[in-house]
Design a protein around this motif. Structure first.
Motif, PDB file in Angstrom:
ATOM      1  N   MET A   1     -27.530   0.651  50.170  1.00 52.80           N
ATOM      2  CA  MET A   1     -27.692   1.148  51.543  1.00 52.80           C
ATOM      3  C   MET A   1     -26.370   1.042  52.295  1.00 52.80           C
ATOM      4  SD  MET A   1     -30.355  -0.059  54.532  1.00 52.80           S
ATOM      5  CE  MET A   1     -29.874  -1.761  54.606  1.00 52.80           C
ATOM      6  N   LYS A   2     -25.906   2.158  52.834  1.00 51.67           N
ATOM      7  CA  LYS A   2     -24.716   2.150  53.681  1.00 51.67           C
ATOM      8  C   LYS A   2     -25.086   2.746  55.035  1.00 51.67           C
ATOM      9  CE  LYS A   2     -21.023   2.508  50.267  1.00 51.67           C
ATOM     10  NZ  LYS A   2     -19.881   3.307  49.800  1.00 51.67           N
ATOM     11  N   ARG A   3     -24.859   1.973  56.089  1.00 56.22           N
ATOM     12  CA  ARG A   3     -25.220   2.457  57.418  1.00 56.22           C
ATOM     13  C   ARG A   3     -23.970   2.638  58.269  1.00 56.22           C
ATOM     14  NH1 ARG A   3     -29.986  -1.339  59.490  1.00 56.22           N
ATOM     15  NH2 ARG A   3     -28.315  -2.881  59.600  1.00 56.22           N
ATOM     16  N   MET A 180     -21.423  -6.542  57.536  1.00 52.09           N
ATOM     17  CA  MET A 180     -22.768  -7.122  57.710  1.00 52.09           C
ATOM     18  C   MET A 180     -23.769  -6.029  58.090  1.00 52.09           C
ATOM     19  SD  MET A 180     -23.297 -10.397  57.400  1.00 52.09           S
ATOM     20  CE  MET A 180     -22.215 -10.634  56.043  1.00 52.09           C
ATOM     21  N   ILE A 181     -23.341  -5.160  59.004  1.00 51.59           N
ATOM     22  CA  ILE A 181     -24.246  -4.111  59.499  1.00 51.59           C
ATOM     23  C   ILE A 181     -24.321  -2.950  58.498  1.00 51.59           C
ATOM     24  CG2 ILE A 181     -24.665  -2.454  61.354  1.00 51.59           C
ATOM     25  CD1 ILE A 181     -23.093  -4.434  63.193  1.00 51.59           C
ATOM     26  N   LYS A 182     -23.172  -2.592  57.995  1.00 52.53           N
ATOM     27  CA  LYS A 182     -23.111  -1.459  57.050  1.00 52.53           C
ATOM     28  C   LYS A 182     -24.046  -1.678  55.860  1.00 52.53           C
ATOM     29  CE  LYS A 182     -19.670   1.048  54.264  1.00 52.53           C
ATOM     30  NZ  LYS A 182     -18.236   1.143  53.929  1.00 52.53           N
ATOM     31  N   TYR A 183     -24.078  -2.913  55.365  1.00 56.32           N
ATOM     32  CA  TYR A 183     -24.896  -3.194  54.181  1.00 56.32           C
ATOM     33  C   TYR A 183     -26.259  -3.803  54.526  1.00 56.32           C
ATOM     34  CZ  TYR A 183     -20.637  -1.944  51.798  1.00 56.32           C
ATOM     35  OH  TYR A 183     -19.537  -1.244  51.362  1.00 56.32           O
ATOM     36  N   GLY A 184     -26.650  -3.727  55.785  1.00 59.97           N
ATOM     37  CA  GLY A 184     -28.022  -4.046  56.166  1.00 59.97           C
ATOM     38  C   GLY A 184     -28.364  -5.508  56.363  1.00 59.97           C
TER      39      GLY A 184
END
Lengths: 415, 85
Positions: A1-3, A180-184
């Motif tokens: 998952m990348k966000r 931290m956010i990019k990978y959930g």
């Protein structure tokens, strides 16, 4: 998952101002925040460099003792900018305390002011009959004091990252928060850094012959990144914080998106702990582009680390040339406020974001004659009106640590 | 120092150094004034300065049962009396 990860609030306490408009005014007017070194009654008279990037205006903190009892001066800066970003973010209390918001925040070495008081007690045997070392001196001085005083003040229960890598402290904070956010792992992070007024840092660089000494009578004329007359860095103080959020949830709640972190890199030179390393720095710049999946030609502006040391600027110029050529405008923002140490990365990112929003790029101050070894770059020599789509913020630290953050203009993301 | 003088001194410390607002003698220090374990250690340092003596570990541990300002004054008087024996 990348966000996707966006910036939805920011605040900076800098030698050229605290208020956003004041900082922008200083950048537009070429106003320096470098001032005479303040007397600390200890080291000042032994230091050759008499200049400092100074926060010399009052700040109305208004914190209750319940919180300040565990805070040294560095935590005051940290909690103030964290308070600013939380207040302007519009985040609900439930979210702030939910565990989905974390903190990535650091400083060069906690609070040297408090540490100095502790050592005074040791060395002078002060009040030896009584408990001269306060119950909270460790909490006020420890290396992660900024991060955990922020969590304490606002009841934040998410992840804590307390990077302490000298000049890459806050750029790492932002980069690690982004990941931290990019990978959930977290949905939002307060990221940044702070460093308080400290002459021991000046003394360290002074001893290494790395501090500016030729402009003690004209502080505003130093530091001089990329200039032939540059003679070293100027230590400074300050604090800065950004709120990073996952893009979809930020958009859903109607947050004002200021910018997007689209890439981050961090590596180590794997050798000397002081000398700048061309291979290491060049690799960092390339790794950030790879992370963002963009090409060098996509970057319009580079906020160079540019401390104004003799070799550091040359090596950085060579690295920029190797990766970007003379495409992007290059500015050394430390020319305005000195080297704010652990907080320089976040402050330089915030200033870059301000310039992006206002469609201008500030020139490198005191850049009168470009060192021919740095002359292959497209230096910003005057206030330049331009639209910046993507900027790179570069920072390098003692210990051979290098970072690069890639920041995208947030203008189109609010549509 | 009389009990009243001691009491006034403690109230001054709690008001000026610990930012207590209108402390009452039987207020619960923790519930009414956010007084925590860190504050307790800080206060013991100030009590040492009032008494002019260094408290032993055992004496400090006895302070952990303190709940009110009256308890603080009792504690100091007990220490004084035991030292004057």
């Amino acid at each position: 998952m990348k966000r996707r990860v966006v910036i939805t609030a920011s605040s900076a306490i800098t030698p050229i101002g605290y208020d956003k408009n004041e900082i922008i005014h200083s950048l537009r007017q070429g106003k320096s925040g470098v001032a005479p070194l303040r007397d600390d009654g200890l080291l000042t008279k032994h230091i050759h460099s008499h200049v400092f990037g100074t926060v010399d205006y009052p700040i109305d903190y208004g914190f209750k003792r319940h919180f300040t009892k565990t805070m040294g001066p560095v935590a005051f800066y940290a909690c103030q900018v964290a308070k600013d970003v939380l207040e302007s973010s519009g985040l609900e209390e439930d979210f702030i305390t939910s565990g989905r918001l974390g903190v990535a925040f650091g400083s060069t070495h906690g609070s040297p002011t408090v540490q100095r008081d502790i050592y005074k007690t040791f060395f002078n045997d002060l009040d030896s009959k009584f408990s001269s070392i306060g119950a909270v001196d460790y909490l006020r001085s420890m290396v992660h004091t900024t991060a955990v005083n922020i969590t304490r003040m606002f009841g934040i229960t998410g992840r804590i990252i307390a990077s302490s890598t000298a000049c890459t402290t806050s750029s790492q904070s932002i980069g690690f928060g982004y990941e931290m956010i990019k990978y959930g792992m977290q949905d939002a992070m307060i990221c940044g850094g702070a460093d308080e007024y400290d002459t021991t840092t000046v003394a360290v660089f002074d001893n290494l012959l790395a501090c500016s000494v030729n402009f003690n009578e004209t502080p505003e004329c130093t530091p001089r990144p990329f200039d032939t007359k540059r003679d070293g860095l100027v230590v400074g103080e300050g604090g800065g914080a950004v709120l990073l959020e996952e893009y979809e949830s930020a958009k859903k709640r109607g947050a004002n998106i200021l910018g997007e972190i689209i890439g981050f890199s961090c590596n180590n030179n794997g050798g000397d702990l002081i000398l700048p390393n061309l291979d290491g720095i060049t690799a960092t710049l390339k790794l950030a582009l790879k992370d963002a999946e963009i090409q060098p030609g996509d970057v319009d502006f580079i906020s160079a680390h540019a401390t104004a040391t003799k070799m550091g600027d040359v090596i950085e110029a060579q690295a920029i040339d190797a990766v970007y050529g003379d495409g992007p405008l290059v500015t050394g923002l430390k020319s305005y406020m000195g080297h704010t140490m652990g907080t320089c990365g976040v402050i330089e990112l915030i200033l870059t974001m301000y310039m992006m929003e206002q469609n201008f790029i500030a020139p490198t101050l005191n850049l009168e004659n470009v060192d021919e070894r740095c002359s292959m770059l497209r230096h910003t020599r005057e206030l330049t009106g331009t639209t910046t789509r993507i900027a790179a913020i570069q920072n390098f630290a003692f210990g051979g640590v290098n970072t690069c953050l890639l920041l995208k203009n947030g203008r189109d993301l609010n549509a | 120092m009389t009990r009243d003088e001691l009491q006034d001194k403690i109230i001054t410390i709690l008001t000026e150094d610990f930012e207590f607002e209108q402390p009452g003698l039987d207020d619960n220090l923790r519930d009414d004034h956010n007084f925590d374990s860190i504050d307790a250690i800080e206060l013991l340092g100030k009590i040492e300065l009032i008494l002019g003596v260094s408290l032993s570990r055992e004496e400090k541990e006895k302070a952990m049962t303190i709940r009110t300002i009256n308890d603080i004054v009792d504690y100091i008087e007990t220490i004084e009396n035991s030292r004057n024996k």
